[in-house]
Motif scaffolding. Structure first.
Motif, mmCIF file in Angstrom:
data_model
loop_
_atom_site.group_PDB
_atom_site.id
_atom_site.type_symbol
_atom_site.label_atom_id
_atom_site.label_comp_id
_atom_site.label_asym_id
_atom_site.label_seq_id
_atom_site.Cartn_x
_atom_site.Cartn_y
_atom_site.Cartn_z
ATOM 1 N N LYS A 1 0.833 -1.213 0.000
ATOM 2 C CA LYS A 1 0.000 0.000 0.000
ATOM 3 C C LYS A 1 0.863 1.256 0.000
ATOM 4 O O LYS A 1 0.562 2.235 -0.675
ATOM 5 N N LYS A 2 1.960 1.216 0.762
ATOM 6 C CA LYS A 2 2.859 2.370 0.800
ATOM 7 C C LYS A 2 3.508 2.625 -0.555
ATOM 8 O O LYS A 2 3.779 3.771 -0.930
ATOM 9 N N ALA A 3 3.749 1.557 -1.314
ATOM 10 C CA ALA A 3 4.395 1.688 -2.624
ATOM 11 C C ALA A 3 3.408 2.025 -3.733
ATOM 12 O O ALA A 3 3.799 2.118 -4.905
ATOM 13 N N ALA A 4 2.149 2.251 -3.395
ATOM 14 C CA ALA A 4 1.088 2.407 -4.407
ATOM 15 C C ALA A 4 1.395 3.493 -5.433
ATOM 16 O O ALA A 4 1.128 3.330 -6.624
ATOM 17 N N LYS A 5 1.961 4.601 -4.979
ATOM 18 C CA LYS A 5 2.187 5.719 -5.901
ATOM 19 C C LYS A 5 3.253 5.410 -6.945
ATOM 20 O O LYS A 5 3.345 6.087 -7.975
ATOM 21 N N ILE A 6 4.058 4.379 -6.699
ATOM 22 C CA ILE A 6 5.102 4.007 -7.656
ATOM 23 C C ILE A 6 4.568 3.030 -8.692
ATOM 24 O O ILE A 6 5.122 2.891 -9.782
ATOM 25 N N ILE A 7 3.468 2.344 -8.377
ATOM 26 C CA ILE A 7 2.933 1.315 -9.258
ATOM 27 C C ILE A 7 2.148 1.977 -10.393
ATOM 28 O O ILE A 7 1.160 2.668 -10.159
#
Length: 225
Positions: free
Chosen positions: A90-96
Motif C-alpha cells: 500500500k505504501k508503494a502504491a504511488k510508484i505502481i
C-alpha cells in the motif's frame, strides 16, 4: 510489467548474520539474495523493479546503487516502521504504474516460470508442500526406509509470488499482512486464483538450514546469475 520485492523483514531466524546485514544481502554462493531475485525477474523480461524495504534499507540501496549493471530500472519504497506485506504494498502504491503487477517475497529463490501467471490477475503461484522433517516408510512396526524432505503430492502451498491488479491496493491494510487480510477476503468472494508449479526449484530462506540447502541446490542447478 513492474515487480515489487518485499524485502522489509528483519530476518530474526537468521541471526547473528542479520544483526549486521539485512536478509536480502545474505549471500548464497557469493550472490546476495536480492541479486538472485533481480536477475531472476530480468530473465522474464521485467524491466522495472520496486524494492519495498525497511530494516537496514540503506545497505540494500547502497549495494544496488553500486551494482549498476542490472540493466533495469530499480526504485525504492522504504517503510519507517514495519508495515507487513500488505502495508508495504500500500505504501508503494504511488510508484505502481501498470494495471497489474508482480509481487515477490524477499526471501524466495526459485525457477518458477512467472510468465504463466501473466494471463491470470489476482493469482498466487503455488508449489507442492515440502515436509520440514524426514519421513519413514513402515509396515506395522517395521521401518522399511528413511526419506529426507520431500514434496507432498497435490497439497499446495503459497510460493510467495503474486500477480495482482492495481485496484487491490485500495483494499490493502495500512499495516498488516496481505495473506491474513485481502487474500482471505478475496478467497471467500471467489476472486483469487492459484497457478500450480510442480517441478520448479523453490526455496524460502527462513533459517540457516534453508541457506545451506538452497546453496547446495543452486550449485547443481543451471540458473543464470
Amino acid at each position: 510489467m513492474q515487480a515489487l520485492i518485499l524485502a522489509g523483514g528483519q530476518g530474526s531466524r537468521l541471526k547473528p548474520i542479520t544483526d549486521y546485514i539485512p536478509k536480502p544481502l545474505i549471500p548464497i554462493n557469493n550472490v546476495p539474495i536480492i541479486e538472485w531475485q533481480i536477475r531472476y525477474l530480468k530473465k522474464f523480461k521485467i524491466e522495472n523493479v520496486v524494492i519495498c524495504s525497511g530494516y537496514k534499507s540503506e545497505q540494500i540501496q547502497n549495494y544496488l546503487e553500486h551494482k549498476r549493471n542490472f540493466g533495469i530500472k530499480i526504485q525504492h519504497s522504504v517503510e519507517d516502521v514495519p508495515l507487513g506485506t500488505g502495508g508495504a504494498l500500500k505504501k508503494a502504491a504511488k510508484i505502481i504504474k501498470d494495471k497489474t503487477f508482480l509481487v515477490l517475497n524477499g526471501d524466495v529463490i526459485t525457477t518458477i516460470d512467472i510468465t504463466k501467471l501473466y494471463k491470470t490477475p489476482n493469482a498466487i503461484a503455488l508449489v507442492e508442500l515440502r515436509t520440514r522433517f524426514g519421513t519413514v516408510d513402515f509396515d506395522g512396526m517395521r521401518i522399511n526406509n528413511f526419506r529426507e524432505k520431500k514434496r507432498v503430492q497435490n497439497i499446495w502451498m503459497n510460493a510467495g509470488i503474486y500477480h495482482l491488479e492495481k485496484n487491490i491496493l485500495k483494499d490493502l491494510p495500512r499495516k498488516g499482512a496481505i495473506e491474513d487480510t485481502v487474500f482471505l477476503d478475496y478467497a471467500k468472494k471467489g476472486i483469487l486464483s492459484g497457478v500450480s508449479f510442480k517441478d520448479a526449484l523453490w526455496f524460502s530462506i527462513d533459517s540457516h538450514k534453508d541457506l545451506e540447502e538452497c546453496s547446495h541446490a543452486l550449485a547443481f542447478k543451471s540458473i543464470k546469475k
